[in-house]
Design a protein around this motif. Structure first.
Motif, PDB file in Angstrom:
ATOM      1  N   GLN A   1      -4.285   2.872   7.419  1.00  0.00           N
ATOM      2  CA  GLN A   1      -3.340   2.665   8.494  1.00  0.00           C
ATOM      3  C   GLN A   1      -4.028   2.289   9.714  1.00  0.00           C
ATOM      4  O   GLN A   1      -3.265   1.736  10.529  1.00  0.00           O
TER       5      GLN A   1
ATOM      6  N   TYR B   1       3.030   3.224   8.943  1.00  0.00           N
ATOM      7  CA  TYR B   1       1.713   2.510   9.155  1.00  0.00           C
ATOM      8  C   TYR B   1       1.405   1.795  10.318  1.00  0.00           C
ATOM      9  O   TYR B   1       0.705   1.848  11.147  1.00  0.00           O
TER      10      TYR B   1
ATOM     11  N   GLU C   1      -4.312  -1.732  -1.346  1.00  0.00           N
ATOM     12  CA  GLU C   1      -5.517  -1.108  -1.377  1.00  0.00           C
ATOM     13  C   GLU C   1      -6.821  -1.812  -1.106  1.00  0.00           C
ATOM     14  O   GLU C   1      -7.721  -1.284  -0.557  1.00  0.00           O
TER      15      GLU C   1
ATOM     16  N   PHE D   1      -1.375  12.685   3.149  1.00  0.00           N
ATOM     17  CA  PHE D   1      -2.460  11.768   3.461  1.00  0.00           C
ATOM     18  C   PHE D   1      -3.785  12.157   3.027  1.00  0.00           C
ATOM     19  O   PHE D   1      -4.200  13.115   3.607  1.00  0.00           O
TER      20      PHE D   1
ATOM     21  N   ASP E   1      -6.220   6.735   3.274  1.00  0.00           N
ATOM     22  CA  ASP E   1      -4.998   6.509   3.699  1.00  0.00           C
ATOM     23  C   ASP E   1      -5.043   6.161   5.219  1.00  0.00           C
ATOM     24  O   ASP E   1      -4.541   5.330   5.834  1.00  0.00           O
TER      25      ASP E   1
ATOM     26  N   GLU F   1       1.319  10.017   8.744  1.00  0.00           N
ATOM     27  CA  GLU F   1       0.897  11.478   8.619  1.00  0.00           C
ATOM     28  C   GLU F   1       2.100  12.526   9.253  1.00  0.00           C
ATOM     29  O   GLU F   1       1.898  13.653   8.940  1.00  0.00           O
TER      30      GLU F   1
ATOM     31  N   ASN G   1       5.057  10.624   3.777  1.00  0.00           N
ATOM     32  CA  ASN G   1       3.722  10.625   3.552  1.00  0.00           C
ATOM     33  C   ASN G   1       3.097  11.943   4.283  1.00  0.00           C
ATOM     34  O   ASN G   1       1.722  12.447   4.087  1.00  0.00           O
TER      35      ASN G   1
ATOM     36  N   TYR H   1       0.941  -1.287  -0.093  1.00  0.00           N
ATOM     37  CA  TYR H   1       0.136   0.083   0.035  1.00  0.00           C
ATOM     38  C   TYR H   1       0.897   1.185  -0.114  1.00  0.00           C
ATOM     39  O   TYR H   1       1.760   1.471   0.835  1.00  0.00           O
ATOM     40  N   THR H   2       0.506   2.073  -1.053  1.00  0.00           N
ATOM     41  CA  THR H   2       1.230   3.402  -1.052  1.00  0.00           C
ATOM     42  C   THR H   2       0.119   4.508  -0.835  1.00  0.00           C
ATOM     43  O   THR H   2      -0.975   4.449  -1.412  1.00  0.00           O
ATOM     44  N   ALA H   3       0.320   5.449  -0.022  1.00  0.00           N
ATOM     45  CA  ALA H   3      -0.578   6.585  -0.046  1.00  0.00           C
ATOM     46  C   ALA H   3      -1.169   7.303  -1.363  1.00  0.00           C
ATOM     47  O   ALA H   3      -0.241   7.234  -2.188  1.00  0.00           O
ATOM     48  N   ARG H   4      -2.286   7.303  -1.401  1.00  0.00           N
ATOM     49  CA  ARG H   4      -2.899   7.497  -2.733  1.00  0.00           C
ATOM     50  C   ARG H   4      -2.156   8.573  -3.744  1.00  0.00           C
ATOM     51  O   ARG H   4      -1.930   8.634  -4.823  1.00  0.00           O
TER      52      ARG H   4
END
Length: 505
Positions: free
Chosen positions: A438, A415, A478, A430, A434, A421, A426, A394-397
């Protein structure tokens, strides 16, 4: 006590007072061993001399000497100040009023990574506040790094003729866990419910602690994140590197005395690098040393033999863990070349990659160095104790366009802590999706620490355990889902190929 200070806590070594930060109590820089300086350099950590005053545990204390710029560049944060006097720990706990201190809370002890040459326990991404707000006690600590932490030389080995002592950094970790057993109840923690967790070299350390009898009874569960498959340094290689190091430091190589070694300026040791490091290596990084009082056998051999601690264990890695291989001196294209020289062609295992040795090498390095480790150890350990496996993708959008290769080595850590955040990469990128993801990951880790199981039957995103050859992997992406026989064909092939050797040298 002031509005920004905590009640005084009584430890076996003395009284400490921390501060209020992010609505929790935090105690920083509590010594867990004597400063390992002068004649205590390259010796096991010794007990702290008790103090009689109230120690103000509110500010950062030194981390082990290291390349601070490299630590910042890697995304870990700023480890400074630095010192050989570095054996300190930090505790986060829930706030309380006088007379209403919590008790019996699960304890989560973090072991930082950094290839055993960089890192610190008090970096921003390791802030324990979010886990504490769920109901945990969080402990982080520093340990000796580089040659100060992992070192062999004939003069030093001669001081312990029965069994050499080389893994001083691992002995520091054991000393920190002993401090937890002595004192964590005073901070509201349960000394009978301690989870150790760590990433990269920290994950290697978790496995080492599973393997050494010296850590028996000091913890009850473990999480090993992104452990690399490089084997520990042998005594012979470590001693050779120690002799090379003594020569580079201006001493008479193998004839250097222990007294001469202990008089070297600690602040400069990390910066001593030979002109041709592959020809005259001086460092054991990124691994520990096998054959000493701590690790009598290689970690892989101990798990294979089934003599590791029979405790619950989570293992996993990220989708771009190979982002770190260049720091290990590994060229992914060269790995593909070496495989072909052995008449091993891995292309069919990666059908989506066509005529691109760089991308093929990247994925092969990820799987040969990282993905195969949790699969193999879960297969072995899962026959004896509850074991879980994950794959973090998972990567922050808002960061996906710049991180097209996947989740880099170490980027899952915030995470886990719930601090994504708060820190790069990130910070400022965020969104609510996200945060939801997390929260799920953070809850998995906390629940495992609390109960010994990251989920229970009926939970959303249930995480089945890996039982022997029944291969389940939780895909943390995701969409969170459990997959059976994840990457089975290639990982089966790589398990068979582990004996090839020399692919990463």
């Amino acid at each position: 006590m002031t509005s920004n200070s905590t009640p005084v806590i009584s430890t076996q070594e003395g009284l400490v007072q921390g501060k209020v930060e992010n609505d929790v109590f935090v105690f920083k820089g509590i010594p867990y061993a004597k400063p390992p300086v002068d004649n205590l350099r390259w010796r096991p950590p010794e007990p702290v001399i008790p103090w009689k005053h109230v120690r103000q545990a509110m500010d950062r204390v030194p981390s082990s000497f290291q390349n601070a710029e490299e630590c910042r560049r890697s995304g870990g944060g700023d480890p400074e100040p630095l010192s050989e006097d570095c054996l300190y720990l930090n505790v986060w706990m829930p706030p309380f009023e006088e007379g209403s201190k919590p008790s019996g809370l699960p304890v989560m002890v973090w072991i930082h990574g950094g290839a055993y040459i960089i890192g610190a326990g008090d970096l921003p991404i390791y802030n324990g506040s979010p886990l504490v707000k769920k109901g945990a006690i969080v402990v982080t600590f520093n340990y000796r790094l580089g040659q100060l932490g992992f070192f062999s030389h004939p003069a030093l080995d001669a001081e312990n003729p029965q069994k050499p002592i080389n893994n001083f950094g691992l002995l520091d970790q054991i000393a920190a866990l002993q401090w937890v057993q002595r004192n964590i109840a005073q901070f509201g923690g349960d000394p009978n419910n301690v989870t150790i967790f760590g990433q990269s070299a920290g994950g290697k350390s978790v496995l080492a602690l599973f393997c050494t009898p010296l850590a028996k009874g000091l913890f009850h569960k473990g999480i090993a994140q992104s452990v690399y498959g490089l084997p520990e340094a042998t005594q012979e290689k470590a001693r050779e590197r120690g002799i090379n190091f003594a020569t580079l430091a201006g001493l008479p190589g193998k004839d250097a005395t222990a007294e001469q070694l202990r008089k070297l300026d600690a602040s400069t040791l990390w910066s001593l690098v030979p002109e041709k490091p592959k020809e005259t290596p001086v460092s054991n990084a990124p691994v520990a040393i096998v054959g000493d009082i701590v690790l009598s056998e290689p970690i892989a051999d101990t798990f294979k033999a089934g003599t590791e601690a029979k405790l619950p264990l989570i293992l996993g890695n990220t989708s771009d863990d190979s982002s770190i291989v260049s720091d290990f001196g590994v060229d992914p294209v060269d790995v593909i070349k070496k495989l072909r020289e052995k008449n091993i062609y891995v292309g069919p295992l990666y059908p989506d990659i066509k005529n691109d040795d760089a991308e093929l090498g990247r994925q092969v390095c990820r799987d040969l160095l990282f993905t195969v480790v949790p699969r193999l150890l879960a297969q072995q350990h899962g026959k004896r104790e509850r074991t879980w496996r994950y794959y973090f993708e998972y990567t922050a959008r808002l960061l996906r366009p710049r991180n097209r290769l996947g989740v880099r080595h170490g980027d899952e850590v915030p995470y886990v802590f719930g601090t994504a955040e708060m820190c790069p990469p990130n910070e400022g990128f965020f969104d609510d999706d996200d945060r939801t993801f997390q929260e799920r990951v953070n809850q998995y880790w906390f629940e495992f620490a609390r109960t010994g199981n990251p989920t229970k039957e009926g939970d959303p995103d249930f995480w089945p355990n890996h039982v022997g050859d029944s291969d389940y992997t939780q895909i943390l992406g995701e969409t969170i889902s459990a997959k059976k026989n994840f990457m089975k064909a290639r990982l089966d092939a790589f398990i068979l190929a582990i004996g090839l050797g020399n692919l990463f040298e």
